[in-house]
Design a protein around this motif. Structure first.
Motif, PDB file in Angstrom:
ATOM      1  N   VAL A 161       0.640  -1.297   0.037  1.00  0.00           N
ATOM      2  CA  VAL A 161      -0.011   0.026  -0.121  1.00  0.00           C
ATOM      3  C   VAL A 161       0.881   1.199   0.061  1.00  0.00           C
ATOM      4  O   VAL A 161       0.484   2.260  -0.604  1.00  0.00           O
ATOM      5  CB  VAL A 161      -1.156   0.044   1.153  1.00  0.00           C
ATOM      6  CG1 VAL A 161      -1.794  -1.275   0.996  1.00  0.00           C
ATOM      7  CG2 VAL A 161      -0.313   0.011   2.513  1.00  0.00           C
ATOM      8  N   ARG A 164       1.725   1.697  -3.463  1.00  0.00           N
ATOM      9  CA  ARG A 164       0.654   2.314  -4.301  1.00  0.00           C
ATOM     10  C   ARG A 164       0.297   3.848  -3.956  1.00  0.00           C
ATOM     11  O   ARG A 164       0.016   4.508  -4.871  1.00  0.00           O
ATOM     12  CB  ARG A 164      -0.448   1.458  -3.944  1.00  0.00           C
ATOM     13  CG  ARG A 164      -0.518   0.155  -4.298  1.00  0.00           C
ATOM     14  CD  ARG A 164      -0.023  -0.148  -5.895  1.00  0.00           C
ATOM     15  NE  ARG A 164      -0.752   0.331  -6.887  1.00  0.00           N
ATOM     16  CZ  ARG A 164      -0.513   0.646  -8.287  1.00  0.00           C
ATOM     17  NH1 ARG A 164       0.796   0.124  -8.583  1.00  0.00           N
ATOM     18  NH2 ARG A 164      -1.155   1.312  -8.914  1.00  0.00           N
ATOM     19  N   ALA A 214      -8.360  -2.010   1.981  1.00  0.00           N
ATOM     20  CA  ALA A 214      -8.759  -2.375   0.544  1.00  0.00           C
ATOM     21  C   ALA A 214      -9.990  -1.345  -0.086  1.00  0.00           C
ATOM     22  O   ALA A 214      -9.751  -1.115  -1.260  1.00  0.00           O
ATOM     23  CB  ALA A 214      -9.345  -3.592   0.687  1.00  0.00           C
ATOM     24  N   LEU A 217      -7.910   1.578  -1.495  1.00  0.00           N
ATOM     25  CA  LEU A 217      -7.158   1.321  -2.734  1.00  0.00           C
ATOM     26  C   LEU A 217      -8.203   1.264  -3.926  1.00  0.00           C
ATOM     27  O   LEU A 217      -8.061   1.680  -4.808  1.00  0.00           O
ATOM     28  CB  LEU A 217      -6.417  -0.058  -2.537  1.00  0.00           C
ATOM     29  CG  LEU A 217      -5.146  -0.032  -1.642  1.00  0.00           C
ATOM     30  CD1 LEU A 217      -4.696  -1.235  -1.188  1.00  0.00           C
ATOM     31  CD2 LEU A 217      -4.164   0.902  -2.110  1.00  0.00           C
ATOM     32  N   GLY A 218      -9.358   0.727  -3.568  1.00  0.00           N
ATOM     33  CA  GLY A 218     -10.579   0.724  -4.772  1.00  0.00           C
ATOM     34  C   GLY A 218     -10.862   1.960  -5.140  1.00  0.00           C
ATOM     35  O   GLY A 218     -11.394   2.282  -6.338  1.00  0.00           O
ATOM     36  N   ASP A 221      -6.881   4.362  -5.926  1.00  0.00           N
ATOM     37  CA  ASP A 221      -5.913   4.117  -6.602  1.00  0.00           C
ATOM     38  C   ASP A 221      -5.895   4.262  -8.015  1.00  0.00           C
ATOM     39  O   ASP A 221      -6.989   4.378  -8.388  1.00  0.00           O
ATOM     40  CB  ASP A 221      -5.389   2.574  -6.450  1.00  0.00           C
ATOM     41  CG  ASP A 221      -4.125   2.052  -7.007  1.00  0.00           C
ATOM     42  OD1 ASP A 221      -4.116   1.626  -8.103  1.00  0.00           O
ATOM     43  OD2 ASP A 221      -3.361   2.101  -6.124  1.00  0.00           O
ATOM     44  N   LEU A 241      -6.750  -4.690  -8.848  1.00  0.00           N
ATOM     45  CA  LEU A 241      -8.172  -4.650  -8.566  1.00  0.00           C
ATOM     46  C   LEU A 241      -8.458  -5.919  -8.079  1.00  0.00           C
ATOM     47  O   LEU A 241      -9.388  -5.884  -7.069  1.00  0.00           O
ATOM     48  CB  LEU A 241      -9.133  -4.184  -9.710  1.00  0.00           C
ATOM     49  CG  LEU A 241      -8.814  -2.640 -10.149  1.00  0.00           C
ATOM     50  CD1 LEU A 241      -9.646  -2.160 -11.330  1.00  0.00           C
ATOM     51  CD2 LEU A 241      -9.101  -1.532  -9.110  1.00  0.00           C
ATOM     52  N   TYR A 244      -7.021  -6.119  -4.640  1.00  0.00           N
ATOM     53  CA  TYR A 244      -7.717  -5.361  -3.530  1.00  0.00           C
ATOM     54  C   TYR A 244      -9.125  -6.142  -3.020  1.00  0.00           C
ATOM     55  O   TYR A 244      -9.481  -6.124  -1.747  1.00  0.00           O
ATOM     56  CB  TYR A 244      -8.143  -4.145  -4.078  1.00  0.00           C
ATOM     57  CG  TYR A 244      -6.876  -3.209  -4.604  1.00  0.00           C
ATOM     58  CD1 TYR A 244      -5.557  -3.578  -4.113  1.00  0.00           C
ATOM     59  CD2 TYR A 244      -7.149  -2.163  -5.415  1.00  0.00           C
ATOM     60  CE1 TYR A 244      -4.508  -2.809  -4.570  1.00  0.00           C
ATOM     61  CE2 TYR A 244      -5.990  -1.518  -5.783  1.00  0.00           C
ATOM     62  CZ  TYR A 244      -4.641  -1.812  -5.430  1.00  0.00           C
ATOM     63  OH  TYR A 244      -3.666  -1.268  -5.831  1.00  0.00           O
ATOM     64  N   LEU A 247      -7.945  -8.541  -0.635  1.00  0.00           N
ATOM     65  CA  LEU A 247      -7.661  -7.966   0.608  1.00  0.00           C
ATOM     66  C   LEU A 247      -8.749  -7.712   1.495  1.00  0.00           C
ATOM     67  O   LEU A 247      -8.959  -7.910   2.547  1.00  0.00           O
ATOM     68  CB  LEU A 247      -6.980  -6.808   0.391  1.00  0.00           C
ATOM     69  CG  LEU A 247      -6.371  -5.963   1.568  1.00  0.00           C
ATOM     70  CD1 LEU A 247      -5.523  -6.724   2.541  1.00  0.00           C
ATOM     71  CD2 LEU A 247      -5.838  -4.666   1.097  1.00  0.00           C
ATOM     72  N   PHE A 277      -4.102 -11.669  -2.686  1.00  0.00           N
ATOM     73  CA  PHE A 277      -3.862 -10.344  -2.843  1.00  0.00           C
ATOM     74  C   PHE A 277      -2.207  -9.958  -3.071  1.00  0.00           C
ATOM     75  O   PHE A 277      -1.888  -9.322  -3.759  1.00  0.00           O
ATOM     76  CB  PHE A 277      -3.975  -9.517  -1.404  1.00  0.00           C
ATOM     77  CG  PHE A 277      -3.284  -8.091  -1.150  1.00  0.00           C
ATOM     78  CD1 PHE A 277      -3.585  -7.164  -1.966  1.00  0.00           C
ATOM     79  CD2 PHE A 277      -2.367  -7.840  -0.387  1.00  0.00           C
ATOM     80  CE1 PHE A 277      -3.373  -5.970  -1.642  1.00  0.00           C
ATOM     81  CE2 PHE A 277      -1.952  -6.577  -0.132  1.00  0.00           C
ATOM     82  CZ  PHE A 277      -2.267  -5.634  -0.693  1.00  0.00           C
TER      83      PHE A 277
END
Length: 357
Positions: A161, A164, A214, A217-218, A221, A241, A244, A247, A277
């Protein structure tokens, strides 16, 4: 003139590959395949070999190559030696010490990085290195795997993470979005600390932290946008994706189930995290990471989608076996996951070889 492989990188990568193969073999024995073990302790070392031996050494090597400082190579050399030591079956404490010292090396690397460039993403990745150090230290001290595995998970989750977040700088994230990220990381870290004292409550907090990360990030990101492109960029985004989603599933399982020592739900949660993940992230970044670690070029080809889809379908099969308590299905899911990983590796070798033509 063909580029020469660096003297340190080649043997470290060889150790990484050997450790991965041994860890896969150990995992298949654990999942129920009655195959001979290379040495008596190998099945019990599946997790440590996969996380500390394979992934820890690979991440340390990647950082050492990027930093270009001689001291940075000490960590991957030590962890690579420790992994091979355990694969061969030599005295366990020596291998544990080598892996521990390897994690000390990575922590030192990130300490140097923080002094050079302090930012949210470098701090997050540094905390990941500390998680690996703590996990290896607890393992050396004799703590059970079902408690320290969350610290090893913290190493990988925070490393990923953090990377990212670094790449998402191009999206110019707002201050509020960054605060949400920091809050999710803080919740995850509180859960890791709580696991050591209140196992059940700590596991649920860890799960809540994974869910928060998660979702972040979804939502934020850059993979959300790059998935609309084509070629390698789209391939990376699709893997991200999917990762994620796994995760989130792993976090939801930890939140609902709490602490478990073993059993189908424990297996489900760990492999949703480490296969769905983590290996999803590996598949996504392999075409970029390998040329950065070794002097090779890897051309992208849509054929890489095949082992990727196969990996996630095999994991779904394993999930069905876990939830239904159907051991044969669970065993086949594990075997097909290993096939997907080896298939992907074979494709990468083929693409690297054909890139030279």
């Amino acid at each position: 003139m063909k580029p020469k492989l660096p003297p340190i990188q080649l043997p470290i990568m060889a150790a990484v590959l050997i450790t991965l193969l041994a860890a896969l073999w150990a995992g298949l024995i654990r999942v129920g395949w009655r195959w001979p073990a290379l040495q008596p302790l190998l099945p019990a070392l599946h997790g440590p070999l996969m996380i500390s031996g394979f992934l820890g050494t690979l991440i340390s090597l990647e950082r050492a190559v990027a930093l270009k400082r001689p001291f940075a190579t000490v960590g991957p050399v030590l962890s690579g030696l420790g992994a091979l030591w355990l694969v061969i079956g030599l005295p366990l404490p020596v291998g544990q010490w080598l892996l521990f010292l390897g994690s000390v090396g990575l922590t030192a690397v990130f300490s140097h990085i923080l002094r050079q460039h302090f930012a949210n993403y470098t701090l997050t990745m540094s905390l990941g290195a500390v998680c690996w150090l703590v996990g290896n230290g607890l393992w050396l001290a004799g703590w059970p795997i079902f408690k320290i595995v969350y610290w090893w998970a913290g190493f990988l989750v925070l490393t990923i993470v953090g990377e990212r977040l670094e790449l998402s700088r191009v999206a110019r994230l707002s201050a509020q979005t960054i605060r949400l990220f920091v809050g999710a990381v803080a919740l995850f870290l509180v859960g890791l600390l709580a696991v050591l004292v209140w196992g059940d409550a700590g596991t649920r907090l860890v799960g809540l932290g994974m869910i928060a990360l998660a979702i972040w990030l979804g939502l934020y990101d850059i993979a959300r946008k790059t998935v609309r492109r084509t070629g390698l960029t789209q391939f990376i985004a699709l893997n991200l994706l999917l990762g994620y989603a796994w995760l989130f599933i792993a976090g939801l399982t930890a939140l609902l189930v709490g602490q478990t020592v073993a059993g189908p739900l424990y297996d489900f949660m760990l492999h949703a995290l480490f296969v769905g993940f983590v290996f999803g992230m590996i598949f996504a970044h392999a075409p970029i990471i390998l040329p950065s670690v070794l002097p090779i070029q890897v051309r992208f080809h849509p054929v890489l989608h095949a082992p990727t889809v196969f990996l996630h379908l095999a994991l779904l099969l394993r999930v069905v076996g876990d939830l239904g308590k159907w051991q044969p299905i669970r065993a086949w899911g594990g075997l097909l996951n290993a096939v997907a990983i080896l298939w992907f590796m074979g494709q990468m070798v083929y693409l690297a070889v054909t890139s030279k033509r």
